[in-house]
Structure formats: structure tokens, C-alpha cells
Write an enzyme that holds these catalytic residues in place. Structure first.
Site, short mmCIF file in Angstrom:
data_model
loop_
_atom_site.label_atom_id
_atom_site.label_comp_id
_atom_site.label_asym_id
_atom_site.label_seq_id
_atom_site.Cartn_x
_atom_site.Cartn_y
_atom_site.Cartn_z
N GLU A 52 1.61 -6.84 -5.39
CA GLU A 52 1.20 -6.04 -6.55
C GLU A 52 2.38 -5.32 -7.18
OE1 GLU A 52 -2.20 -3.54 -6.01
OE2 GLU A 52 -1.40 -2.02 -7.36
N ASP B 253 0.84 -1.20 0.00
CA ASP B 253 0.00 0.00 0.00
C ASP B 253 0.88 1.26 0.00
OD1 ASP B 253 -2.60 -1.49 0.52
OD2 ASP B 253 -1.41 -2.07 2.27
O1 TRH Z 1 4.54 -6.05 0.53
P1 TRH Z 1 3.51 -6.71 -0.32
O2 TRH Z 1 3.16 -8.04 0.06
O3 TRH Z 1 2.22 -5.78 -0.31
C1 TRH Z 1 0.91 -6.33 -0.41
C2 TRH Z 1 0.40 -6.21 -1.83
O4 TRH Z 1 0.50 -4.90 -2.34
C3 TRH Z 1 -1.03 -6.64 -1.89
O5 TRH Z 1 -1.54 -6.50 -3.21
C4 TRH Z 1 -1.84 -5.82 -0.91
O6 TRH Z 1 -3.16 -6.19 -0.98
C5 TRH Z 1 -1.28 -6.07 0.47
O7 TRH Z 1 0.09 -5.66 0.50
C6 TRH Z 1 -2.07 -5.33 1.53
O8 TRH Z 1 4.02 -6.75 -1.84
P2 TRH Z 1 4.27 -5.66 -2.97
O9 TRH Z 1 2.99 -5.15 -3.52
O10 TRH Z 1 5.16 -6.28 -3.91
O11 TRH Z 1 5.00 -4.46 -2.26
C7 TRH Z 1 6.33 -4.51 -1.87
C8 TRH Z 1 6.94 -3.14 -1.97
O12 TRH Z 1 8.20 -3.13 -1.30
C9 TRH Z 1 7.22 -2.72 -3.40
O13 TRH Z 1 6.94 -1.34 -3.58
C10 TRH Z 1 8.71 -2.96 -3.57
C11 TRH Z 1 9.20 -2.63 -2.18
N1 TRH Z 1 10.50 -3.22 -1.80
C12 TRH Z 1 11.60 -2.40 -1.78
O14 TRH Z 1 11.52 -1.19 -2.09
N2 TRH Z 1 12.81 -2.93 -1.40
C13 TRH Z 1 12.96 -4.24 -1.08
O15 TRH Z 1 14.09 -4.65 -0.74
C14 TRH Z 1 11.80 -5.09 -1.13
C15 TRH Z 1 11.96 -6.54 -0.78
C16 TRH Z 1 10.59 -4.54 -1.48
#
Ligand code: TRH
Length: 378
Positions: free
Chosen positions: A271, A16
Site C-alpha cells: 500500500e 501497517d
Molecule cells: O511491507 P508491505 O508489504 O506491507 C503490506 C501492505 O501494507 C499491505 O497492504 C498490508 O495489507 C500488509 O502489509 C499487511 O508493503 P508497503 O505497504 O509498501 O509498506 C512498506 C513500508 O516500508 C513503507 O512504509 C515503505 C517502508 N520502507 C522503508 O521505509 N524503507 C525501505 O527501504 C523499504 C524497502 C520500505
């Protein structure tokens, strides 16, 4: 210069905050808007965007201010002066504070205000059907417009920055790999590196067994988190000699793309990270955020219908589908990894075709900015 207030509640994990921050940055950098990101859990945001901790606390043209969403009905955030911004975004059904809705109503009585409700990215049909539909406020009557990101021109597209194609150019791969892998203690000369960022709900132990049963060398670059910890333990228990396990740190979001670009493939989640892996043009395995009543499987099926069209050989298509069934639905295919890896060349071709398609889609910031201008001039 436009002002924009974006409201975000962190439901779980990083997505989010991650999607909101990315979009806010695009409004500020590409449109020069003064943005306030009003968020209830700024700590989640700073974990992936350390720069957010030095963000301004109020509107500055071309910058994103980060403001804590307070649970105070009269004062939803510090700096609230009873005025609504030009553009207001309610992210992921977070519901705007009542006093802010009153501020919108006061504003719309005199001049327009562009109010949007932004949903999650999905390939499901409702994204096309609902995108752009207005919903009059039940008490104040002003319109809030629904926005659905998605994979067609009838949706408002995907979160991608204007300079992204340049940043994700394959010609940067070797240099980025050398630099980042040296930093992480990974082997830059390894023939096959899989980035791993998943949920503990996936069948981690069975996945480790599959990896151990395939004797081709594999380097796993694992993001911090419970799923990675379990995979590390499970691989050690399997004595998986051909698998090198490297723990990657949490990196800032603007470096995350480079981490994906540096890897050969990615098992990613949610996402935003899965979309970034697709934009990096590498074969990806998607673990979806698990939801009650298995609605995530409906979401997967809708996406799979589109994604497999980019993969032109039947063996690679079915290998990708079997792997998705395994990671999201504990599917029974015990050689899912071996089949997936056998299909790698076909998956790689498909990933590149799919990336081209993604770059033809509308960019979320452009779609919203254009709609906002229309509404503000009406
Ligand atoms: O963290 P998530 O599991 O978030 C989830 C999803 O968005 C899901 O659709 C939603 O319904 C739920 O939350 C509530 O996975 P997502 O979407 O991949 O988000 C991870 C974020 O973290 C993404 O913007 C990339 C960032 N990230 C970094 O910036 N650095 C890192 O080292 C890692 C591992 C991730």
C-alpha cells in the site's frame, strides 16, 4: 493542543506500521498534536523508522510517542491512566482494548471524543460509500466513524505530507541519485534503473527470464527481502549480462522517497511503497499483497480503471495492464517486460499526469484532523 491515541497491530510486513507512522508524524508535525502510537510490534516500526526507538513514551506536544501494546486486559499499555485521548484511531480493524473502550465511554458521558476506524487505501467503490459513516458502539453507544482512504474527494484521500511536492521535485533527482547510488554501490550514470521491492509470490523466475531476454541495459536496485534474493539467484542462473543487480539496504522511511525519486521506475508492493512511487511521479509496476480468494485482483482492477485514464496512448495502457496481470496473476504474456519497456515514454507521461491528480486529493491527516475538530466541538 490535541492528544491522539493511534492503535496498530502489525498483521504482516511493514505496511501497517509504515502507514501508521507516517500519519502519526503528520498529526504531530503539521497539527502540533501529542500522539501516542500504541503498537504491538515496535521492532517492525524501528526497521523502517529508526527514530522511533528514541521516541518519547508518553504525550509530548508536536511529537509521536511509541508505546508497546501489551496483551494485558487491565493495562493495555504502560502509561494508560484510564483516560481516552481527544482523538482515537483504530487502524486496520485492530479492535481497541476493552478497558480503553470503557475509557472512551466515560469520557463521552462528559465531553466529546473523536473515535475513528481507519481502513486500507483502495480505489474500490466501498471507500466512497463507507467513508464518514458512523457506527454506534454496541455496548456503550458512542459513535465510531469509519474512514476510508482513496482516490477521490469523497474518501479521506491519501497519506501525503504538506512538504511532499517540494521534496519530490524533479529538480532534486540528479543530486539525490548521485548521493544515494554512490552510497549503494549503484551506477548513477546508468540509463535505466528499476527499484525492486516485491513479494516472493510474484513469478520471480519468469520475470528474470523476461529481463534476460531483453537486451537493453537495466540496473536493478533491490530492496532487502525474499523476492529480491530469488530474483538475484534467478538472474544469475539466466546469465543475464545486460542486467546489473545492486542490493539496496533498508533505508529509513523519510529517505525512502528519495530512493524512489532517484530511480527511473519501480516495481513496488503493498500500500505505502506503491503510493510513494506514484507520488514520486515514476512509472510503477504494482505487486499487491496477495489475499485469499484473489480479493487483491478486485482491488487491482478498481485501481487500474482509474490509473489507465492518466495514460493517453493505447499501447502504453495495454502494456501496463499486461504487466500487472503478469506480476499479480501469473498472466501468460511472455513479453510483458519488453512491451512495458517499449511503452516507457508513454508510461512516464502517464505517471506525471497521475501524480498531478494525486496532489489534488485530500491529505489523510487533513481529512481526519478536520473531522476530529468538528466532532470535538459538537
Ligand atoms: O511491507 P508491505 O508489504 O506491507 C503490506 C501492505 O501494507 C499491505 O497492504 C498490508 O495489507 C500488509 O502489509 C499487511 O508493503 P508497503 O505497504 O509498501 O509498506 C512498506 C513500508 O516500508 C513503507 O512504509 C515503505 C517502508 N520502507 C522503508 O521505509 N524503507 C525501505 O527501504 C523499504 C524497502 C520500505
Amino acid at each position: 493542543m490535541r492528544t491522539c491515541d493511534m492503535f496498530c497491530r502489525v498483521i504482516d510486513n511493514y505496511g501497517d506500521a509504515g502507514v501508521s507512522w507516517r500519519l502519526a508524524q503528520a498529526f504531530a508535525a503539521e497539527y502540533g498534536w501529542a500522539v501516542r502510537l500504541i503498537i504491538d510490534d515496535a521492532a517492525v516500526l524501528t526497521a523502517i523508522a529508526p527514530a522511533a526507538s528514541n521516541a518519547p513514551a508518553d504525550f509530548v506536544p508536536g511529537r509521536v510517542a511509541v508505546v508497546r501494546w501489551l496483551e494485558d486486559p487491565d493495562r493495555p499499555f504502560a502509561g494508560f491512566k484510564g483516560l481516552a485521548a481527544d482523538v482515537v484511531l483504530e487502524l486496520f480493524s485492530c479492535r481497541l482494548p476493552d478497558v480503553y473502550e470503557e475509557a472512551i465511554a466515560r469520557r463521552t458521558a462528559a465531553s466529546p471524543c473523536a473515535v475513528f476506524a481507519l481502513d486500507y487505501l483502495t480505489a474500490e467503490a466501498y471507500a466512497e460509500e463507507g467513508n464518514g459513516l458512523p457506527s454506534p458502539h454496541p455496548r456503550f453507544g458512542y459513535d465510531k466513524t469509519f474512514l476510508f482512504p482513496g482516490f477521490s474527494n469523497k474518501t479521506c484521500g491519501i497519506n501525503r505530507e504538506r512538504d511532499l511536492a517540494q521534496r519530490l521535485n524533479d529538480s532534486r533527482k540528479d543530486e539525490v541519485r548521485r548521493r544515494l547510488f554512490a552510497q549503494f554501490g549503484a551506477d548513477p550514470a546508468h540509463p535505466f534503473t528499476l527499484y525492486y521491492f516485491s513479494y516472493p509470490e510474484m513469478p520471480v523466475e519468469r520475470f528474470a527470464q523476461m529481463l534476460a531476454a531483453d537486451n537493453r541495459p537495466l540496473q536493478i536496485l533491490a530492496a532487502p527481502g525474499k523476492a529480491s534474493e530469488r530474483l538475484k539467484r534467478a538472474l544469475a542462473a539466466e546469465k543475464a549480462d545486460c542486467v546489473a543487480f545492486v542490493e539496496a539496504p533498508m533505508v529509513p522511511q523519510d529517505e525512502f522517497d528519495d530512493v524512489l525519486l532517484a530511480c527511473d521506475a519501480a516495481l513496488v508492493r503493498g500500500e505505502d511503497s506503491v503510493l510513494r512511487a506514484q507520488l514520486a511521479g515514476i512509472p510503477m509496476i504494482w505487486t499487491l499483497y496477495p489475499q485469499s480468494e484473489d480479493t487483491h485482483l478486485v482491488k487491482l482492477a478498481a485501481f487500474a480503471r482509474l490509473y489507465v485514464q492518466a495514460i493517453d496512448d493505447a499501447a502504453s495502457r495495454s502494456a501496463w495492464l499486461a504487466m500487472e496481470d503478469f506480476v499479480n496473476n501469473a498472466g501468460a504474456c511472455s513479453d510483458a517486460w519488453t512491451r512495458w519497456r517499449n511503452a516507457f515514454i508513454g508510461l512516464q507521461k502517464g505517471a506525471r499526469v497521475w501524480r498531478e491528480r494525486l496532489f489534488q486529493l485530500p491529505a489523510l491527516a487533513d481529512s481526519i484532523a478536520q473531522l476530529a475538530e468538528k466532532k470535538l466541538k459538537s
